[in-house]
Design a protein around this motif. Sequence first.
Motif, PDB file in Angstrom:
ATOM      1  N   TYR A  33     110.162 -83.140  37.476  1.00  0.00           N
ATOM      2  CA  TYR A  33     110.094 -81.731  37.059  1.00  0.00           C
ATOM      3  C   TYR A  33     108.875 -81.192  37.347  1.00  0.00           C
ATOM      4  CZ  TYR A  33     114.234 -83.561  34.674  1.00  0.00           C
ATOM      5  OH  TYR A  33     115.364 -84.186  34.185  1.00  0.00           O
ATOM      6  N   TYR A  35     106.959 -77.824  35.923  1.00  0.00           N
ATOM      7  CA  TYR A  35     106.562 -76.722  34.979  1.00  0.00           C
ATOM      8  C   TYR A  35     105.411 -76.058  35.205  1.00  0.00           C
ATOM      9  CZ  TYR A  35     110.467 -78.775  32.142  1.00  0.00           C
ATOM     10  OH  TYR A  35     111.795 -79.510  31.899  1.00  0.00           O
ATOM     11  N   LEU A  91     102.501 -78.627  34.887  1.00  0.00           N
ATOM     12  CA  LEU A  91     102.848 -79.601  34.490  1.00  0.00           C
ATOM     13  C   LEU A  91     103.892 -80.540  35.102  1.00  0.00           C
ATOM     14  CD1 LEU A  91     103.193 -78.306  30.761  1.00  0.00           C
ATOM     15  CD2 LEU A  91     101.559 -80.185  31.140  1.00  0.00           C
ATOM     16  N   GLN A 101     112.432 -86.261  28.738  1.00  0.00           N
ATOM     17  CA  GLN A 101     111.420 -86.165  29.855  1.00  0.00           C
ATOM     18  C   GLN A 101     110.143 -86.583  29.216  1.00  0.00           C
ATOM     19  OE1 GLN A 101     111.598 -82.117  31.604  1.00  0.00           O
ATOM     20  NE2 GLN A 101     113.837 -81.974  31.435  1.00  0.00           N
ATOM     21  N   PHE A 103     105.985 -86.135  29.971  1.00  0.00           N
ATOM     22  CA  PHE A 103     105.226 -85.324  30.608  1.00  0.00           C
ATOM     23  C   PHE A 103     103.815 -85.951  30.926  1.00  0.00           C
ATOM     24  CE2 PHE A 103     107.232 -81.065  30.511  1.00  0.00           C
ATOM     25  CZ  PHE A 103     108.154 -81.194  29.512  1.00  0.00           C
ATOM     26  N   GLY A 104     103.321 -85.333  32.053  1.00  0.00           N
ATOM     27  CA  GLY A 104     101.819 -85.864  32.426  1.00  0.00           C
ATOM     28  C   GLY A 104     100.838 -84.822  31.639  1.00  0.00           C
ATOM     29  N   PRO A 105      99.684 -84.990  31.830  1.00  0.00           N
ATOM     30  CA  PRO A 105      98.432 -84.309  31.087  1.00  0.00           C
ATOM     31  C   PRO A 105      98.460 -82.880  31.765  1.00  0.00           C
ATOM     32  CG  PRO A 105      97.734 -85.837  32.592  1.00  0.00           C
ATOM     33  CD  PRO A 105      99.105 -86.050  32.566  1.00  0.00           C
TER      34      PRO A 105
ATOM     35  N   TYR B  36     110.205 -81.443  21.464  1.00  0.00           N
ATOM     36  CA  TYR B  36     108.956 -81.922  21.839  1.00  0.00           C
ATOM     37  C   TYR B  36     107.700 -81.236  21.239  1.00  0.00           C
ATOM     38  CZ  TYR B  36     111.542 -83.625  25.935  1.00  0.00           C
ATOM     39  OH  TYR B  36     112.547 -84.070  26.852  1.00  0.00           O
ATOM     40  N   SER B  41      95.319 -79.596  24.741  1.00  0.00           N
ATOM     41  CA  SER B  41      94.864 -80.126  25.876  1.00  0.00           C
ATOM     42  C   SER B  41      95.794 -81.285  26.513  1.00  0.00           C
ATOM     43  CB  SER B  41      93.507 -80.592  25.844  1.00  0.00           C
ATOM     44  OG  SER B  41      92.663 -79.600  25.433  1.00  0.00           O
ATOM     45  N   GLN B  42      97.012 -81.547  25.995  1.00  0.00           N
ATOM     46  CA  GLN B  42      97.751 -82.318  26.405  1.00  0.00           C
ATOM     47  C   GLN B  42      99.297 -81.874  26.848  1.00  0.00           C
ATOM     48  OE1 GLN B  42      98.344 -85.911  23.706  1.00  0.00           O
ATOM     49  NE2 GLN B  42      96.065 -85.664  23.012  1.00  0.00           N
ATOM     50  N   GLY B  43      99.964 -82.741  27.753  1.00  0.00           N
ATOM     51  CA  GLY B  43     101.245 -82.246  28.202  1.00  0.00           C
ATOM     52  C   GLY B  43     102.153 -82.560  26.859  1.00  0.00           C
ATOM     53  N   PRO B  44     103.464 -81.805  26.775  1.00  0.00           N
ATOM     54  CA  PRO B  44     104.353 -82.011  25.721  1.00  0.00           C
ATOM     55  C   PRO B  44     104.697 -83.414  25.463  1.00  0.00           C
ATOM     56  CG  PRO B  44     104.943 -80.294  27.230  1.00  0.00           C
ATOM     57  CD  PRO B  44     103.801 -80.924  27.664  1.00  0.00           C
ATOM     58  N   GLU B  45     104.909 -83.895  24.418  1.00  0.00           N
ATOM     59  CA  GLU B  45     105.503 -85.104  24.173  1.00  0.00           C
ATOM     60  C   GLU B  45     106.880 -84.866  23.251  1.00  0.00           C
ATOM     61  OE1 GLU B  45     103.285 -88.127  21.646  1.00  0.00           O
ATOM     62  OE2 GLU B  45     102.770 -86.616  20.285  1.00  0.00           O
ATOM     63  N   TYR B  46     107.691 -85.946  23.676  1.00  0.00           N
ATOM     64  CA  TYR B  46     109.202 -86.212  22.941  1.00  0.00           C
ATOM     65  C   TYR B  46     109.090 -86.432  21.710  1.00  0.00           C
ATOM     66  CZ  TYR B  46     113.400 -88.317  21.833  1.00  0.00           C
ATOM     67  OH  TYR B  46     114.576 -88.530  21.146  1.00  0.00           O
TER      68      TYR B  46
END
Lengths: 112, 109
Positions: A33, A35, A91, A101, A103-105, B36, B41-46
């Motif tokens: 995905y 975003y 993202l 899902q 997610f990457g940084p 989430y 400064s990070q992507g979302p986490e589950y």
Amino acid sequence: DTGVSQDPRHKITKRGQNVTFRCDPISEHNRLYWYRQTLGQGPEFLTYFQNEAQLEKSRLLSDRFSAERPKGSFSTLEIQRTEQGDSAMYLCASSSPFTVQYFGPGTRLTVT
Amino acid sequence: DAKTTQPNSMESNEEEPVHLPCNHSTISGTDYIHWYRQLPSQGPEYVIHGLTSNVNNRMASLAIAEDRKSSTLILHRATLRDAAVYYCTGDNYGQNFVFGPGTRLSVLP
């Protein structure tokens, strides 16, 4: 580290230039995905792939945006003729079917 | 798409429990409720997800209302590392991709 990597982490470009971002998903995940996230907002869905097939695209994905996932592994997101409104965090996330899902940084794009 | 509403911000003291609410009145019967969180400064986490029953994992608990129109994420003992933006979303396993602006949780020492 979720196992999803994105490159580059930061990109500064001038308005009108083209940019390309790469996402490497978790290897056994067949869904990928993209975003976009602007300051103070949640992620906005752009598009997703199942293997190499692009199954859904948001209306946010104008004709200046294109995404590919050749061979169902990594994916690229290209923005042509960038505009200042494209400045955002991009993202990438991956998943197996019927799972959550990861997610990457993110890649932070600044268009000057 | 399942639309969710959450408070913009909440505050908690360290070591105290935190209850983060979410309304999802338009959720369909097959949409799982996912939470989430996103640290700076990070992507979302589950964090956690569920369909009808309450769920527990090592990070949190999820209490789902009987009518499924709302849910509550419970952090049993907030730590400073739990300060983040928390998103709830209805997600039919990849068919539904709507994140709202989330709840910014501040944890006070």
